[in-house]
Design a protein around this motif. Structure first.
Motif, PDB file in Angstrom:
ATOM      1  N   ASP A   1     -36.833 -70.580 -41.373  1.00  0.00           N
ATOM      2  CA  ASP A   1     -36.145 -71.842 -41.702  1.00  0.00           C
ATOM      3  C   ASP A   1     -34.645 -71.614 -41.903  1.00  0.00           C
ATOM      4  O   ASP A   1     -34.023 -72.158 -42.836  1.00  0.00           O
ATOM      5  CB  ASP A   1     -36.724 -72.468 -42.985  1.00  0.00           C
ATOM      6  CG  ASP A   1     -38.223 -72.689 -42.896  1.00  0.00           C
ATOM      7  OD1 ASP A   1     -38.734 -72.857 -41.759  1.00  0.00           O
ATOM      8  OD2 ASP A   1     -38.885 -72.671 -43.952  1.00  0.00           O
ATOM      9  N   GLY A   2     -34.044 -70.759 -41.075  1.00  0.00           N
ATOM     10  CA  GLY A   2     -32.593 -70.535 -41.144  1.00  0.00           C
ATOM     11  C   GLY A   2     -32.156 -69.604 -42.260  1.00  0.00           C
ATOM     12  O   GLY A   2     -30.952 -69.411 -42.482  1.00  0.00           O
ATOM     13  N   LYS A   3     -33.122 -69.016 -42.971  1.00  0.00           N
ATOM     14  CA  LYS A   3     -32.735 -68.116 -44.073  1.00  0.00           C
ATOM     15  C   LYS A   3     -33.243 -66.708 -43.803  1.00  0.00           C
ATOM     16  O   LYS A   3     -34.334 -66.531 -43.251  1.00  0.00           O
ATOM     17  CB  LYS A   3     -33.343 -68.595 -45.399  1.00  0.00           C
ATOM     18  CG  LYS A   3     -32.860 -69.949 -45.852  1.00  0.00           C
ATOM     19  CD  LYS A   3     -33.263 -70.190 -47.303  1.00  0.00           C
ATOM     20  CE  LYS A   3     -32.758 -71.508 -47.809  1.00  0.00           C
ATOM     21  NZ  LYS A   3     -33.566 -72.652 -47.403  1.00  0.00           N
ATOM     22  N   MET A   4     -32.449 -65.725 -44.249  1.00  0.00           N
ATOM     23  CA  MET A   4     -32.864 -64.335 -44.117  1.00  0.00           C
ATOM     24  C   MET A   4     -33.855 -63.986 -45.234  1.00  0.00           C
ATOM     25  O   MET A   4     -33.620 -64.278 -46.398  1.00  0.00           O
ATOM     26  CB  MET A   4     -31.625 -63.431 -44.226  1.00  0.00           C
ATOM     27  CG  MET A   4     -31.829 -61.989 -43.853  1.00  0.00           C
ATOM     28  SD  MET A   4     -32.462 -60.905 -45.155  1.00  0.00           S
ATOM     29  CE  MET A   4     -31.298 -61.041 -46.473  1.00  0.00           C
ATOM     30  N   GLU A   5     -34.962 -63.387 -44.816  1.00  0.00           N
ATOM     31  CA  GLU A   5     -35.920 -62.864 -45.803  1.00  0.00           C
ATOM     32  C   GLU A   5     -36.011 -61.362 -45.590  1.00  0.00           C
ATOM     33  O   GLU A   5     -35.997 -60.895 -44.452  1.00  0.00           O
ATOM     34  CB  GLU A   5     -37.320 -63.482 -45.597  1.00  0.00           C
ATOM     35  CG  GLU A   5     -37.366 -64.989 -45.561  1.00  0.00           C
ATOM     36  CD  GLU A   5     -37.122 -65.644 -46.921  1.00  0.00           C
ATOM     37  OE1 GLU A   5     -37.102 -64.924 -47.943  1.00  0.00           O
ATOM     38  OE2 GLU A   5     -36.936 -66.881 -46.947  1.00  0.00           O
ATOM     39  N   ASP A   6     -36.118 -60.607 -46.679  1.00  0.00           N
ATOM     40  CA  ASP A   6     -36.238 -59.157 -46.528  1.00  0.00           C
ATOM     41  C   ASP A   6     -37.086 -58.555 -47.640  1.00  0.00           C
ATOM     42  O   ASP A   6     -37.754 -59.285 -48.374  1.00  0.00           O
ATOM     43  CB  ASP A   6     -34.847 -58.500 -46.441  1.00  0.00           C
ATOM     44  CG  ASP A   6     -34.118 -58.484 -47.778  1.00  0.00           C
ATOM     45  OD1 ASP A   6     -34.642 -59.083 -48.740  1.00  0.00           O
ATOM     46  OD2 ASP A   6     -33.041 -57.876 -47.864  1.00  0.00           O
ATOM     47  N   ASP A   7     -37.025 -57.236 -47.769  1.00  0.00           N
ATOM     48  CA  ASP A   7     -37.871 -56.516 -48.744  1.00  0.00           C
ATOM     49  C   ASP A   7     -37.752 -57.097 -50.164  1.00  0.00           C
ATOM     50  O   ASP A   7     -38.721 -57.098 -50.924  1.00  0.00           O
ATOM     51  CB  ASP A   7     -37.473 -55.028 -48.806  1.00  0.00           C
ATOM     52  CG  ASP A   7     -37.359 -54.377 -47.435  1.00  0.00           C
ATOM     53  OD1 ASP A   7     -36.707 -54.977 -46.553  1.00  0.00           O
ATOM     54  OD2 ASP A   7     -37.900 -53.283 -47.265  1.00  0.00           O
ATOM     55  N   ALA A   8     -36.535 -57.552 -50.514  1.00  0.00           N
ATOM     56  CA  ALA A   8     -36.311 -58.024 -51.888  1.00  0.00           C
ATOM     57  C   ALA A   8     -36.836 -59.442 -52.082  1.00  0.00           C
ATOM     58  O   ALA A   8     -37.443 -59.750 -53.115  1.00  0.00           O
ATOM     59  CB  ALA A   8     -34.827 -57.959 -52.232  1.00  0.00           C
ATOM     60  N   SER A   9     -36.614 -60.310 -51.068  1.00  0.00           N
ATOM     61  CA  SER A   9     -37.106 -61.687 -51.254  1.00  0.00           C
ATOM     62  C   SER A   9     -38.632 -61.718 -51.200  1.00  0.00           C
ATOM     63  O   SER A   9     -39.273 -62.513 -51.889  1.00  0.00           O
ATOM     64  CB  SER A   9     -36.473 -62.657 -50.250  1.00  0.00           C
ATOM     65  OG  SER A   9     -36.851 -62.340 -48.936  1.00  0.00           O
ATOM     66  N   VAL A  10     -39.229 -60.818 -50.414  1.00  0.00           N
ATOM     67  CA  VAL A  10     -40.707 -60.815 -50.361  1.00  0.00           C
ATOM     68  C   VAL A  10     -41.278 -60.353 -51.709  1.00  0.00           C
ATOM     69  O   VAL A  10     -42.354 -60.813 -52.131  1.00  0.00           O
ATOM     70  CB  VAL A  10     -41.230 -59.974 -49.158  1.00  0.00           C
ATOM     71  CG1 VAL A  10     -41.225 -58.487 -49.438  1.00  0.00           C
ATOM     72  CG2 VAL A  10     -42.637 -60.411 -48.766  1.00  0.00           C
TER      73      VAL A  10
END
Ligand SMILES: CC(=O)SCCNC(=O)CCNC(=O)[C@H](O)C(C)(C)COP(=O)(O)OP(=O)(O)OC[C@H]1O[C@@H](n2cnc3c(N)ncnc32)[C@H](O)[C@@H]1OP(=O)(O)O
Ligand SMILES: O=CC(=O)O
Ligand SMILES: [Mg+2]
Length: 354
Positions: free
Chosen positions: A314-323
């Protein structure tokens, strides 16, 4: 300081083994009732069915003339206690009061079996917890309790705040901390007269308009409790125990109560006190993750595969920290839903094993 090897040894011969982990049980609201009031004591079975934690209060809020009656009320409630899934706590009088010792002695020897947690007010430093720790071990040994009672401290003096990390680490019995904004405000000599919540005078004001001296300037009320709650959360998490917001005294202002509880939830608290039946559902709603957040967390976890790397969603970066944040939300939702079919349904877990 005790050696790490001795930390998990009982402090009295015959006392139960200390716990190594604080049990994960819902505690979104710690519902207070004055144990001296027979009408409220009569409502215990009804209240117990609606709350995660029911607390028989013996301390502030109970008049000095009713302290013995409150202690007897606690004994009546504890002896009749049969509520499955709801925890029974008590708040004893402070350690320097004329009632604290008898409160602790009666609570453990008469109804220790029924009690989960004892809340200690006005804790100033680790020495207060060390005193309670040894006394509880002696009393537990005397009556042959097989499970140790846990201890919850209220952070309500400046010295308590200054020593918060040492308080959290003082005993394996430490279950959590609550903010006590009313006593803390008095002890800090803050110029408020409320039980928790904000103050319209504590604000920041928009800069003046460079071209118009008379232009109105917006003001933004600030949260008086931000610093203390954040500090309390860090100290609790660093020591594997649980942080709670305390009381919100403006019972009629349910909107501001919800806001204050939500600030605490977003900063990491797991629950708050409810002082009146209207605050029970507010705490339940605020301290249960929002269904949209749970659905979003599930999408991110699914999109992130093994949980490493970076993806766009949805246009946002997700990575190890957001997960990892998403796992916090989902785990809490799963823990709460395990005891609450309505919540399981709301989260779409019913029949799917989450
Ligand atoms: C800073 C601190 O230390 S905060 C902690 C100490 N303070 C407390 O624990 C206060 C706990 N709350 C209370 O004692 C009461 O809610 C009060 C005194 C504030 C208000 O009580 P009331 O004036 O009776 O409120 P109200 O008229 O709105 O009550 C409506 C109903 O809810 C009941 N009720 C009110 N508070 C509670 C409660 N905490 N638990 C269960 N029932 C309650 C009343 O008995 C009443 O029942 P009824 O309809 O059968 O008569
Ligand atoms: O005991 C609670 C408080 O706010 O004081
Ligand atoms: Mg207090």
């Amino acid at each position: 300081m005790r050696s790490p090897k001795d930390f998990f040894r009982p402090l009295a011969v015959g006392a139960p083994e200390p716990v190594r982990e604080i049990p994960v049980r819902p505690s979104r609201m710690i519902h207070f009732f004055p144990a001296s009031n027979p009408k409220m004591v009569g409502k215990v079975p009804d209240m117990a069915a609606k709350v995660d934690v029911l607390l028989a209060n013996l301390e502030d809020g109970v008049p000095a003339s009713d302290k013995e009656a409150a202690r007897s009320g606690l004994v009546d409630v504890g002896k009749a206690w049969s509520a499955e899934g709801t925890q029974l706590w008590t708040r004893v009088n402070s350690l320097d009061s004329p009632w604290g010792l008898d409160d602790l002695t009666t609570a453990v020897t008469e109804v220790g079996e029924a009690l989960d947690v004892i809340m200690i007010p006005k804790v100033e430093g680790p020495e207060d917890i060390h005193y309670v720790d040894r006394l509880l071990a002696q009393l537990e040994a005397k009556v042959g309790l097989t499970e140790p009672l846990l201890v919850h401290a209220i952070l309500e003096t400046a010295r308590g705040v200054a020593n918060v990390e040492e308080i959290c680490a003082a005993s394996p019995r430490m279950q959590g901390l609550s903010l006590g904004p009313a006593d803390l405000a008095a002890n800090r000599r803050m110029k408020t007269t409320r039980v928790g919540g904000g103050h319209p005078g504590y604000l920041v004001r928009q800069d003046p308009d460079a071209e118009d001296d008379d232009a109105p300037r917006a003001t933004y009320q600030q949260d008086l409790w931000h610093y203390t709650v954040a500090r309390m959360v860090d100290a609790c998490v660093a020591n594997g125990i649980l942080p709670y917001y305390g009381p919100f005294g403006d019972i009629k202002d349910t909107t501001a109560c919800e806001d204050q509880f939500r600030n605490a939830y977003l900063l990491g608290c797991v629950g708050a006190w409810s002082l009146h039946p209207v605050q029970i559902d507010i705490a339940k709603k605020v301290f249960s993750p929002d269904p949209d957040d749970v659905a979003h967390a599930q999408r991110v976890i699914e999109a992130m595969g093994d949980g490493t790397g970076a993806v766009m969603l949805d246009g946002k970066m997700e990575d190890d920290a957001s997960v990892k944040q998403c796992h916090v939300i989902l785990s809490l939702a799963q823990e709460l839903a395990a005891d609450d079919p309505e919540l399981a349904d709301l989260y779409g877990f019913a029949g799917k094993g989450a």
